[in-house]
Design a protein around this motif. Sequence first.
Motif, PDB file in Angstrom:
ATOM      1  N   GLY A  20      25.008 -10.102 -20.878  1.00  0.00           N
ATOM      2  CA  GLY A  20      23.558  -9.916 -20.775  1.00  0.00           C
ATOM      3  C   GLY A  20      22.956  -8.976 -21.809  1.00  0.00           C
ATOM      4  N   THR A  60      19.167  -9.114 -22.910  1.00  0.00           N
ATOM      5  CA  THR A  60      18.135  -8.684 -21.975  1.00  0.00           C
ATOM      6  C   THR A  60      18.523  -7.375 -21.299  1.00  0.00           C
ATOM      7  N   THR A  74      20.678 -15.935 -24.756  1.00  0.00           N
ATOM      8  CA  THR A  74      21.839 -15.274 -24.151  1.00  0.00           C
ATOM      9  C   THR A  74      23.045 -16.214 -24.191  1.00  0.00           C
TER      10      THR A  74
END
Length: 490
Positions: free
Chosen positions: A168, A171, A253
């Motif tokens: 991740g 983000t 992602t």
Amino acid sequence: MQQELFIYNTLSRSKEKFEPITKGMVGLYVCGPTVYSDVHLGNCRTFISFDLIYRYLLHLGFKVRYVRNVTDAGHLEGDRDEGDDKFAKKAKLEQLEPMEIVQKYTVGFRDVMREFNALPPSIEPTATGHICEQIEMIKEIIEKGYAYEVNGTVYFDVEKYNKEFSYGQLTNRKLEELLEGTRELSGQDEKRGRLDFALWIQAKPETLMKWPSPWGWGFPGWHIECSAMSSKYLGETFDIHGGGMDLQATHHTNEIAQSQACNHKAPVNYWMHTNMLTVNGVRMSKSAGNGFLPGELFTGDHPLLEKGYSPMSVRFFMMQTHYRSTLDFSNEALQASEKGYARLMNAVKTLESLKTASTSTSNITELKQKCYEAMNDDFNAPILVANLFEGARIINSVNDGKETITVDDLQLLKTIMHDFVFDVLGLKAENANAAHDKALQGVMEVILEIRKEAKAKKDFATSDKLRDELAKNKITIKDTKDGVNWSIEE
RNA sequence: GGUCCUGUGGCCGAGCGGUUAGGCAGAGCUCUGCAAAAGCUCGUACAGCGGUUCAAAUCCGCUCGGGACCUCCA
């Protein structure tokens, strides 16, 4: 004037000095449109933002390879890893071959981009044109152990990947947090992990767009195309990857995960995300139903629009907002931009007829400096525009005889205005035809009104003179019982 | 619920520790036969409440708005 360029990098959440992998060269990849319907204005904003970035990099002298893909396969409706391909679904609706849909909307998209004066990318690769590359990449991910096959569908193993890499990172989220937001797997799911996503999807009997693969007939997942095509044309690690902010959490992602799993290195040095376009404070989107098409914007043919706005005034409108800010759309704002744009363009025109003097009352060199500073600070177009209006003020003042300018400064000012207004902001003098036609219409109404009044007063000398003089200019008047018609002889 | 972003004068929109952003609209003036264009001047804005600081729209905290992502979308 080679100052340093700073770019806001989503990875670090800060502005970073831009240092290309190869001196003087930039590899730029932007996620392009999915061509299963008309582009709406929100889509356009992203591509216009990157057009500005592309143009400025070119202006700085970089050799840029700008790749923007066209998604023409593999983009599912819903994230169920099932269901119809968007193209096939639309094809059924319109009773067309999927590739007819693709062709139709690809052409439409390019037309719109041309209207907005966006430069074409260096390469516009399509997903269907790179099936082999995608299959190869999927094979490699499986070999490296980050993907698995179930009944002809291949999934990316997010949790396994996360053990060695950070899933991740784009983000700034942890896997556990991400898991909380997802639904539980049902007994029918083929996926092992809730966050796993499809790299290759098995075709159903009714699937129209399908290709053979080591896992049987199927089609690629959405995310793999960008990884495969960006690495093919720009290398395993390249400079800038861009796209809309809505792609950040999922699509980008997953792109990072795919490439990293494959090559064990970060695919991209600078991630850039452009913000959304909103209407009345709500994001413009297909599902919200508040999106209008560029064509509707140009003609004004939409309930939300009071009138039509030209492509250049819309482009200028977008340039007055930073690419990372949301841009709220309203008639008032658009009309303000329309006028501001006209003022700027008028000043550029006036520039050609300015008289020079032995001294300058304004510091043109400083103005130039400020323009570069604005753009070097993460492509701050709004500040650039403010500086260009300062240039316009100087031009008008010199024209009024209230300020003076030397020959050298005038030359410099011309360079600044042309470079930034045309080359960097990508504005151009509007095709004058529409405006001229409208003006001519107005002129004719005035003349015909005068003629009508003359006839009413039985002043036929005047009325006939008007008709004859117009005829000499190839404009024919015809009196009918419903009124007066006029036309231009071809 | 989780992760974030954001709230600037009538409107749009920069700035993000000390300086006039800019555009549009509005008022006054200059110019002008009238009008337009253009120039000059003007409103002295930063959601609210506290705090840090010599200094805050800008940093911190709280409160109240608005929005995004987590589900297809640029």
